[in-house]
Design an enzyme around this catalytic site. Structure first.
Site, short mmCIF file in Angstrom:
data_model
loop_
_atom_site.label_atom_id
_atom_site.label_comp_id
_atom_site.label_asym_id
_atom_site.label_seq_id
_atom_site.Cartn_x
_atom_site.Cartn_y
_atom_site.Cartn_z
N SER A 252 0.85 -1.19 0.00
CA SER A 252 0.00 0.00 0.00
C SER A 252 0.89 1.24 0.00
CB SER A 252 -0.94 -0.03 1.21
OG SER A 252 -1.83 1.06 1.18
N THR A 253 0.89 1.97 1.10
CA THR A 253 1.61 3.24 1.16
C THR A 253 3.09 3.08 0.82
OG1 THR A 253 0.18 3.76 3.03
CG2 THR A 253 1.99 5.29 2.58
N HIS B 296 -2.81 -1.11 -3.19
CA HIS B 296 -3.98 -0.27 -2.91
C HIS B 296 -3.92 0.96 -3.79
CE1 HIS B 296 -4.18 -2.08 1.42
NE2 HIS B 296 -4.75 -2.86 0.52
N MET C 130 0.11 1.16 5.21
CA MET C 130 -0.63 1.40 6.45
C MET C 130 -1.58 0.24 6.74
SD MET C 130 -1.80 5.36 6.41
CE MET C 130 -2.66 5.20 4.86
N ASP D 170 -4.05 -4.91 6.24
CA ASP D 170 -4.53 -5.71 5.12
C ASP D 170 -3.39 -6.61 4.61
OD1 ASP D 170 -6.29 -6.65 3.17
OD2 ASP D 170 -5.62 -5.17 1.70
#
Length: 367
Positions: free
Chosen positions: A189-190, A215, A308, A311
């Site tokens: 993600s991030t 994401h 973050m 998940d």
């Protein structure tokens, strides 16, 4: 002793934007509006007096454009920057350049109805600021020195109910496999688009088939995949239902859809499905990892990287319990260590590696 508040600098030539963003962050007790500036030159004057923790930056401004300012900033003193611009729309050249320059995240604002949009998006702006403030500046600096793109995912809205992977695919045990074909599953993600570029551009065409959840909002994944395809020796593309998972190919889940690994005989393919958010995300890493655990089992290798939240942590544990090898990116090289940390806490991770060693581990099959 109270925790210092996050200091934010807003750089935008629109007074409406400056006022709306100032109002949004002013209502958050842990955030302080350090200053506002109508263009980057005014911003630089104010930054000489006090340096912000996070910068919210427009692209199109007088005297000096936001992209030039961003490149200069990341070269001299990397600082988390949230690009908030009407030019930052899917497929735009400005967006591509902002991402390559090292922006931490992107908020696309409309050309019409701007004030209402900013008021409605105040929670997302605050969440983006908090996320940016937690960034590993050392990792940001390393990313900024290369050509990597940056994160496109928006912070998940905290008000949404938290579904687990069961709403898409019930838990189940891995079948006995009659194939030795390997599958690599990656979730991030991030900061993940930077990390993915570093890995995918280092892999040879002989690497096992790869399935990826990053994401990312709708419409961005196609552009992101095309960019990586132009840079990498392997094929990189946005996944479509029934796409085969083949050596030398990486399939990236489309934004706004879940992606599952499936098997037909000895052949792997992917299925793209609609459905509710899982762990406040669509696509969800947990959904992909659960499907990999079920249909690839011990023939898979799972990698969880910067991001973050949590998940992917449960899905990676299911992969490990099904016999798959598992790797987590280490804290020092993560922009945000949330997802790997949660996976490690669950006992889902066999090996923790810096970003610079993950590609070699995928090629060598070292776990």
């Amino acid at each position: 002793m109270s925790k210092p508040r996050i200091r934010v600098l807003v750089v935008d030539d629109s007074a409406v934007v400056r006022q709306a963003v100032a109002r949004a962050i002013g209502e958050a007790g842990d955030i302080e509006l350090l200053a506002t500036a109508a263009d980057p030159l005014f911003a630089m004057e104010k930054m000489q007096r006090a340096w912000p923790d996070v910068i919210i930056l427009d692209i199109e401004m007088p005297r000096m454009d936001g992209l030039s300012f961003l490149r200069s900033l990341m070269a001299k003193r990397p600082t988390p920057v949230i690009v908030c611009s009407s030019l930052a729309t899917a497929g735009s050249e400005a967006l591509t350049q902002a991402l390559a320059a090292g922006a931490f995240s992107v908020i696309s604002k409309p050309k019409l109805g701007l004030k209402a949009f900013l008021e409605d998006s105040s929670d997302d702006i605050v969440a983006a600021v908090r996320a940016a403030a937690r960034a590993n500046v050392g990792a940001l600096r390393a990313m900024a020195s290369g050509s990597a793109a940056t994160r496109l995912a928006s912070p998940p809205p905290a008000s949404q109910p938290v579904n687990r992977a069961d709403v898409i695919l019930p838990a189940g045990t891995a079948p006995v496999l009659q194939t030795t074909d390997k599958v690599i599953a990656i979730g991030t993600s991030t900061g993940g688009t930077q990390a993915l570029e570093a890995i995918l551009t280092s892999l040879p065409k002989t690497v096992p088939g790869i399935v990826v959840v990053q994401h990312m909002p709708e419409r961005f994944t196609g552009m992101f995949a095309a960019r990586l395809d132009a840079l990498a020796a392997i094929e990189v593309r946005e996944a479509r239902s029934n796409d085969r998972v083949l050596p030398g190919r990486a399939l990236i889940a489309p934004g706004g859809k879940h992606m599952l690994l499936k098997r037909n005989g000895a052949q792997y393919h992917v299925e793209i499905v609609d459905g509710p958010l899982v762990n406040r995300h669509r696509p969800s890493v947990d959904v992909l990892f659960r499907s990999v655990a079920r249909f690839a089992g011990r023939n898979a290798l799972g990698v969880i990287m910067t991001g973050m939240g949590d998940d992917g942590a449960r899905g990676l544990k299911e992969m490990r319990e099904a016999g798959a090898a598992t790797i987590a990116q280490d804290e020092a090289s993560c922009v945000v260590f949330g997802m790997p940390r949660e996976a490690i806490k669950l006992g889902a991770v066999e090996q923790v590696l810096p970003l610079s060693q993950i590609a070699a581990a995928l090629v060598a099959g070292e776990h």
